[in-house]
Design an enzyme around this catalytic site. Structure first.
Site, PDB file in Angstrom:
ATOM      1  N   LYS A 162      -8.180 -57.776  26.780  1.00 59.76           N
ATOM      2  CA  LYS A 162      -7.234 -57.140  27.708  1.00 59.76           C
ATOM      3  C   LYS A 162      -5.926 -56.891  26.964  1.00 59.76           C
ATOM      4  CE  LYS A 162      -5.755 -57.581  32.510  1.00 59.76           C
ATOM      5  NZ  LYS A 162      -5.970 -56.204  32.938  1.00 59.76           N
TER       6      LYS A 162
HETATM    7  N1  PMP Z   1     -11.379 -53.259  34.064  1.00 62.87           N
HETATM    8  C1  PMP Z   1     -10.124 -53.054  33.633  1.00 62.87           C
HETATM    9  C2  PMP Z   1      -9.867 -51.995  32.628  1.00 62.87           C
HETATM   10  C3  PMP Z   1      -9.083 -53.846  34.134  1.00 62.87           C
HETATM   11  O1  PMP Z   1      -7.823 -53.656  33.732  1.00 62.87           O
HETATM   12  C4  PMP Z   1      -9.354 -54.834  35.097  1.00 62.87           C
HETATM   13  C5  PMP Z   1      -8.235 -55.673  35.650  1.00 62.87           C
HETATM   14  N2  PMP Z   1      -8.012 -56.813  34.845  1.00 62.87           N
HETATM   15  C6  PMP Z   1     -10.675 -55.002  35.512  1.00 62.87           C
HETATM   16  C7  PMP Z   1     -11.660 -54.201  34.975  1.00 62.87           C
HETATM   17  C8  PMP Z   1     -11.036 -56.061  36.510  1.00 62.87           C
HETATM   18  O2  PMP Z   1     -10.949 -57.335  35.900  1.00 62.87           O
HETATM   19  P1  PMP Z   1     -10.569 -58.626  36.734  1.00 62.87           P
HETATM   20  O3  PMP Z   1     -11.514 -58.703  37.866  1.00 62.87           O
HETATM   21  O4  PMP Z   1     -10.737 -59.742  35.769  1.00 62.87           O
HETATM   22  O5  PMP Z   1      -9.171 -58.458  37.191  1.00 62.87           O
END
Ligand code: PMP
Length: 310
Positions: A162
């Site tokens: 991320k």
């Molecule tokens: N894909 C992307 C590109 C994201 O930024 C996020 C948000 N973090 C998600 C999927 C969903 O991930 P999460 O459920 O861990 O927030």
């Protein structure tokens, strides 16, 4: 969306200290500002019957540390220190529920692309943040547009980390959708299959079974994705979580929904000009959305291991 200036928040944890909100600044020659060399998390803390609890904090912390690996970045704080800082930031800002944003980035030293001796700066902020795509979206679903921008391939940049810099792609896709009258984008991967939203994973329901693109489709390994897969399996659904989904399959889905820490579980009622199912929140989406909110707001005792109480 309310700006920070309108919020009643006053403390941010920055590099080991609790600082006043307005003093949590960085130099304009910060490496991460120029090259997008940061990693971050988006986490929610919910108001439960027994106080505020951070949802799946340990998994967010795992991903935070894992995201640093391709960049050879060392977070100079332990899991325990980051945990204590997070809980204390929520307490000091007197938040019943919160969105929590930990970030680590190459800081101020020099501006070669190689970070060299740049320090790793770390901060944790928390603030109130309501429904990401609007309250109405949770009930009625949103209109999404398949973006003309493709997601970066995991052969170009690690999409399972991320990383701050990745989100220029999210901005391009999301803003394109909004300029065209849609609430959010759906982004295809380099192969032209469905990857995810700009900040969400995507799920498809067809003939009573649930499908979501596999981790090899250049997606983020979402923690809400994982949660929803588990909740669905516990309710007896077959979940295919290692598949490719073609663009055309979006149109013929019975139901579609997004998941994310910010977006939670948001139905998608239309893709481009095509109504999905009967054009409203589908029954399986509703069941899983209800299960999700019952879980995070602790109307059930299930999965107590996913909660860290403030
Ligand atoms: N894909 C992307 C590109 C994201 O930024 C996020 C948000 N973090 C998600 C999927 C969903 O991930 P999460 O459920 O861990 O927030």
């Amino acid at each position: 969306m309310a700006g920070f200036a309108e919020m009643d928040v006053d403390t941010i944890w920055q590099n080991g200290e609790y600082v006043d909100w307005d003093d949590a600044t960085t130099h304009v020659l910060t490496h991460g500002l120029h090259y997008g060399t940061g990693v971050f998390e988006g986490v929610r803390a919910y108001d439960t019957g027994e106080g505020t609890a951070v949802f799946r904090w340990e998994e967010h912390l795992d991903r935070f540390f894992e995201s640093t690996k391709p960049y050879d970045m060392e977070i100079p704080y332990s899991r325990e220190e980051l945990t204590e800082a997070t809980m204390e930031v929520i307490r000091r800002n007197d938040l019943d529920s919160a969105y929590v944003r930990p970030i680590a980035y190459y800081g101020y030293h020099q501006l070669g692309v190689s970070p060299g001796d740049c320090p790793t700066d770390v901060a944790i902020a928390a603030w109130p943040w309501g429904t990401y795509l609007g309250d109405e979206a949770l009930e009625n679903g949103i209109k999404a547009m398949v973006s003309s921008w493709r997601k970066h391939s995991s052969s170009q940049i690690p999409t399972n980390a991320k990383t701050t810099g990745l989100y220029v792609n999210s901005l391009l896709a999301g803003e394109e959708a909004r300029r065209n009258g849609y609430k959010e984008a759906i982004v295809l991967n380099k192969e032209g299959n469905v990857a995810e939203g700009p900040g969400e994973n995507i799920f498809l329901v067809r003939d009573g079974e649930i499908f979501t693109p596999g981790l090899s489709e250049s997606i983020l390994d979402g923690i809400t994705r994982n949660t929803v897969i588990e909740l669905a399996r516990e309710r007896g659904y077959t979940v295919h979580d290692n598949v490719s989904i073609s663009r055309g399959e979006l149109n013929t889905a019975d139901e579609l929904f997004f998941t994310g820490s910010a977006a939670e579980v948001t139905p998608i009622r239309q893709v481009d000009n095509v109504e999905i199912g009967n054009g409203s929140r589908g029954p399986i989406t509703e069941e899983l959305q209800t299960a999700f909110f019952d879980l995070v707001e602790r109307r059930t005792d299930d999965h107590e291991e996913w909660f860290t109480y403030v």
